[in-house]
Design a protein around this motif. Structure first.
Motif, PDB file in Angstrom:
ATOM      1  N   VAL B 193       0.838  -1.202   0.000  1.00 43.78           N
ATOM      2  CA  VAL B 193       0.000   0.000   0.000  1.00 43.78           C
ATOM      3  C   VAL B 193       0.872   1.250   0.000  1.00 43.78           C
ATOM      4  N   ALA B 194       1.964   1.196   0.776  1.00 47.16           N
ATOM      5  CA  ALA B 194       2.808   2.378   0.904  1.00 47.16           C
ATOM      6  C   ALA B 194       3.479   2.720  -0.422  1.00 47.16           C
ATOM      7  N   ALA B 197       1.062   3.806  -3.039  1.00 53.18           N
ATOM      8  CA  ALA B 197       0.576   5.173  -2.828  1.00 53.18           C
ATOM      9  C   ALA B 197       1.592   6.184  -3.338  1.00 53.18           C
ATOM     10  N   SER B 283      -8.787   0.701  -5.505  1.00 54.10           N
ATOM     11  CA  SER B 283      -9.861   1.350  -4.755  1.00 54.10           C
ATOM     12  C   SER B 283      -9.337   1.859  -3.418  1.00 54.10           C
ATOM     13  N   ALA B 284      -8.418   1.098  -2.797  1.00 53.76           N
ATOM     14  CA  ALA B 284      -7.863   1.567  -1.525  1.00 53.76           C
ATOM     15  C   ALA B 284      -7.072   2.858  -1.727  1.00 53.76           C
ATOM     16  N   PHE B 287      -9.300   5.681  -2.320  1.00 56.59           N
ATOM     17  CA  PHE B 287      -9.934   6.025  -1.046  1.00 56.59           C
ATOM     18  C   PHE B 287      -9.010   6.897  -0.206  1.00 56.59           C
ATOM     19  N   LEU B 288      -7.715   6.575  -0.199  1.00 57.67           N
ATOM     20  CA  LEU B 288      -6.766   7.368   0.587  1.00 57.67           C
ATOM     21  C   LEU B 288      -6.473   8.709  -0.068  1.00 57.67           C
ATOM     22  N   GLY B 289      -6.895   8.865  -1.335  1.00 58.80           N
ATOM     23  CA  GLY B 289      -6.672  10.134  -2.018  1.00 58.80           C
ATOM     24  C   GLY B 289      -5.428  10.144  -2.886  1.00 58.80           C
ATOM     25  N   PHE B 290      -4.817   8.971  -3.124  1.00 66.09           N
ATOM     26  CA  PHE B 290      -3.618   8.933  -3.952  1.00 66.09           C
ATOM     27  C   PHE B 290      -3.873   8.315  -5.312  1.00 66.09           C
ATOM     28  N   GLY B 300     -13.301   3.126  -6.413  1.00 69.07           N
ATOM     29  CA  GLY B 300     -12.803   3.531  -5.109  1.00 69.07           C
ATOM     30  C   GLY B 300     -13.035   5.011  -4.854  1.00 69.07           C
TER      31      GLY B 300
END
Lengths: 512, 351
Positions: B193-194, B197, B283-284, B287-290, B300
């Motif tokens: 995820v990191a 992103a 989608s994640a 969702f986080l905005g990236f 997402g």
């Protein structure tokens, strides 16, 4: 062994060095760190730009900044070093204090979710392996696939919207209609019948017993107003403890006359443990983590001692089962105390005991048990969300590895030479099926640590996820790197642990 | 695939020991090499034998088509893809749904969904309208289109890179392997995820979902690289590789024509599962905005924008989520079916 660990540590050091460099550069080039200030037209624009340039060393090229960051990390590693800050964020605040507050809540979340998912995942994985191609197996397979396909933030929002609000409403006025009671009893009955399986006659009996037991339990709990002031009390601890002791003995030692002593010592450990808990009651109000661990040690010690004294020629096994009983008694004691603390927390949270945001209620001001009950209630929803996904992979993995082991020749040999099914499953198959799982769990733990970013955002935890997210949004490398340093080191350490555990569990593997 | 390997190694062992003059050897070499380029021809040749053995590709296909869950997944996925791409059209090509996802319209029936299952009718706004009156069906379809494009792109790019890196590392061994595998270790240390992103944020400047899919694909190859390397380590010791090497087939050709076809099973399975993971990852990130940025949309991003509307307009939240779950679940089932189909130990047919 030492050579292996040393070599791995050295290699890991360089890997972490390389991955931090990669990450630093990627974050640094991701956008212009002065973007918002360049668009800002208010007074003191130049001063602000100068301040941020100083804090982030923007006058140094990116590789130089990375070296400066390494120096900041180095100050924390060197013993007796001062100025351990892990660098400054863009508002010139040191990162280390922010990381220290963040890491606690994140670790709590990840550890709780991993442990619970592991327990439930292994148990269902084994049951599905034993009941391969049954209704239960297909059901769990489908559920696992569904969990794999769920976006975690979507589930989290659904949990917040439906479970939390409705459950809170229900807890404010815990009543149930007879129709709901019957429905829950029927569902419980069907579940147990499907899980246990077997002949149709067995299934009907299991269904009946389970449904009746569920109905009676719920009815008694509802009529005695258990849900508003829950407790299990000393009698509850004793009864549940003895039942659990019986189950542990039956599972790990069997009930044949040869190992009957294990059963007796284990039950004795439960009874003695209950007495010890009663004697420890004065300690409960002023308890902290130290006294809690001391009490836990005493309880486990009682279990081991009973096993050693009364175990006779199976004293080793009896001591092991006694230790498990001791752990059970500790958990029961904690549950009893936390349930007793529930009314206080309920009142402090304004009648909404299952919170949807944050990691703990601010200004709670309770004792050890009350604070921890509050923390545990805050953990319910995020843990559930993270658990769903880890649970799916653990179940599938346990099932596959258990099936693999059950088809091995030595298991057939064990059956052929007349060992009973319990011994074959618990001692020959289960232990070996767990070996490959060790790798997965170690790997997964670090992954969940990173994946918790999303869950933390949904539930408004100010953990490491927030540190990472705001850091990246603001092109502020140092907080991002702090998050990343923790996850990278966790990954490396857990992989090392997995390898060591693997060699320890599987004698065919030699570390060299 | 196993048939052509068998055939090739047979002809090699038969013909190399013959003590003949250099011209004959030359001629045989040409024959061998032409037989080698003709990999696909082998299957038609084997079909001519009266009692033809099933080719492995056919076995895999039969096993796959008997896998009920996988077939269900395939049908659902095909339905969704056709619906998503035909309704709002692809790029300049118009679809059969004529409302634009960007144009606000007066609220009809309070913005509630008008979709009726029985008797089936779409109504004016089948998935309802959002808070400013935009048609939600068009929005979800456009978003799903973007998400599917990203997922396929990530699956494709990630699998291609992973395959090449794993293949080269496994075949050449030595320092090439050390460098490539340490590189894999470095990337694997970073939580997915990191790093996704971060690269997604970089991709924002390049614009569009294509850049996003490409960039995420650049960081999701690690798992497959390790698997392919493992396969190559064992396959490179096989006789057919020795045979190919002994007649002077260049390394690139051995890797891509001789060994790679034998690892196609794990690659396809892994690529399929990577796509379902990519849907969730995209989608994640959004969702986080990236991830996907407005005015572009994705599933997402839709969930993220309408998260606050959960109470008054729950359908704004349900539809994109259900599409994500349906797509990911369908792909997962297909991947599971493929895994069972490619597994040589799997003799029993299970549902």
């Amino acid at each position: 062994m030492t050579v292996f660990v040393t070599r791995r540590l050295i290699v890991s050091f360089f890997i972490v060095l390389a991955s931090t460099a990669l990450m630093y550069v990627l974050v640094a080039v991701s956008d212009n760190p002065l973007k918002d200030l360049l668009e800002y037209n208010g007074p003191g624009r130049a001063d602000r730009i100068a301040a941020r340039t100083r804090a982030l060393h923007l006058d140094v090229p990116i590789p130089g900044r990375y070296v400066l960051w390494l120096q900041d990390v180095g100050r924390c590693v060197v013993p007796g070093g001062h100025d351990c800050t892990l660098g400054l964020d863009r508002s010139s605040r040191p990162v280390l204090p922010q990381l220290q507050t963040a890491i606690g809540s994140t670790l709590r979340l990840v550890v709780a979710a991993t442990v619970l998912a592991l327990l439930i995942g292994i148990v269902t994985g084994i049951v599905t392996a034993l009941r391969q191609y049954s209704t239960f197996d297909y059901g769990i397979t489908f559920v696992a696939f569904l969990c794999f396909s769920l976006p975690v933030f979507w589930v989290s929002t659904l949990l917040k919207q439906y479970i939390a609000i409705d459950l809170n409403n229900w807890l404010a006025n815990p009543t149930m209609s007879y129709a709901a009671l019957f429905a829950i009893a029927l569902i419980a009955g069907v579940l147990w019948a499907v899980v246990i399986g077997g002949q149709w006659r067995t299934r009907w009996i299991v269904f009946g017993v389970a449904a009746l037991a569920t109905f009676t339990t719920l009815f008694v709990l509802l009529t005695t107003d258990w849900f508003t002031s829950p407790s299990i009390g000393v009698v509850g601890i004793l009864v549940i403890g003895v039942v659990m002791a019986f189950l542990w003995a039956a599972l790990f030692a069997g009930l044949r006359p040869r190992t009957r002593r294990v059963l007796w010592t284990s039950i004795a450990a439960a009874v003695l443990g209950t007495i010890a808990i009663v004697l420890a009651q004065p300690l409960m109000d002023g308890m902290n983590w130290l006294t809690f661990f001391l009490v836990a040690l005493v309880l486990i010690g009682i279990g081991v001692a009973t096993g050693l004294v009364g175990g006779g020629y199976v004293k080793r096994l009896a001591a092991q089962v006694g230790a498990v009983t001791g752990v059970t008694m500790t958990v029961l004691m904690a549950i009893d105390q936390m349930l007793a603390a529930y009314p206080f927390v309920y009142q402090q949270t304004g009648g909404r005991p299952i919170p949807t945001t944050g990691a703990s209620t601010p200004n709670l001001d309770g004792n050890f048990w009350q604070t921890n009950t509050d923390v545990a209630l805050h953990l319910v929803l995020p843990t559930l969300a993270i658990m769903l996904i880890s649970f799916a992979s653990y179940t599938r993995y346990t099932r596959a590895s258990m099936l693999d082991v059950l088809n091995q020749d030595y298991v057939r040999t064990a059956r052929a030479k007349g060992l009973n099914e319990r011994t074959v499953l618990v001692r020959h198959s289960f232990r070996n099926a767990l070996i490959p799982l060790a790798t997965l769990v170690a790997f997964d733990f670090a992954g969940v640590l990173g994946g918790a970013v999303v869950t933390e955002t949904v539930f408004g935890w100010s953990g490491m996820g927030l540190l990472f997210q705001t850091g990246l949004k603001n092109v502020d490398p140092n907080p991002v790197m702090a998050f990343f340093l923790v996850t990278a080191i966790a990954t490396v350490v857990f992989n090392l642990l997995a390898d060591i555990a693997y060699a320890y569990l599987d004698p065919r593997i030699r570390l060299s | 695939m196993s048939t052509d390997d068998g055939l090739r190694s047979e002809s090699v062992s038969e013909e190399t020991p013959l003590p003949v003059e250099s011209e004959r050897i030359e001629a045989q070499m040409h024959r061998l090499i032409s037989a080698d380029t003709d990999v696909l021809g082998v299957e038609t040749a084997s079909a001519d034998i009266p009692v033809a053995a099933r080719s492995s590709a056919r076995t895999v296909m039969m096993r796959f088509f008997r896998h009920k869950a996988a077939m269900g997944g395939l049908i659902v996925l095909a339905f969704i893809v056709i619906l998503v791409f035909s309704s709002v059209g692809i790029g300049p090509i118009p679809g059969w749904w004529h409302q634009d996802y960007r144009v606000p319209q007066p609220l009809y029936n309070g913005g509630h969904p008008t979709l009726q299952l029985w008797p089936f009718s779409l109504g004016k706004h089948p998935f309802g309208q959002d808070d400013i009156g935009r048609d939600y069906f068009a929005l979800v379809m456009t978003g799903a289109q973007q998400s599917i494009i990203i997922a396929f792109l990530v699956g494709f790019v990630g699998s291609a890179i992973g395959t090449i890196i794993g293949a080269v590392a496994g075949y050449f061994r030595g320092w090439t392997e050390s460098v490539l595998m340490r590189l894999t270790d470095v990337v694997i240390t970073i939580p997915l995820v990191a790093i996704a992103a971060v690269v997604a944020k970089i991709a924002q400047d390049w614009g569009g979902v294509w850049a996003l899919g490409l960039f995420i694909g650049l960081v999701t190859w690690t798992g497959l690289a390790r698997i392919v390397r493992g396969e190559f380590l064992s396959l490179r010791e096989k006789e057919f590789v020795d045979a190919a090497r002994s007649i002077g087939v260049p390394s690139g050709r051995i890797i891509f024509r001789h060994i790679l076809p034998n690892t196609v099973g794990v690659i396809i399975v892994s690529a399929t599962l990577a796509m379902s993971a990519a849907i969730l990852l995209e989608s994640a990130l959004s969702f986080l905005g990236f991830g996907v940025q407005p005015p572009n949309t994705s599933l997402g991003q839709l969930i993220e924008s309408y998260r606050a509307a959960m109470g008054p307009r729950p359908w704004l939240f349900w539809w994109p989520g259900l599409f994500i779950v349906a797509i990911a679940l369908a792909i997962n089932f297909i991947g599971d079916g493929l895994r069972d189909a490619f597994d040589p130990r799997q003799n029993r047919q299970k549902a």
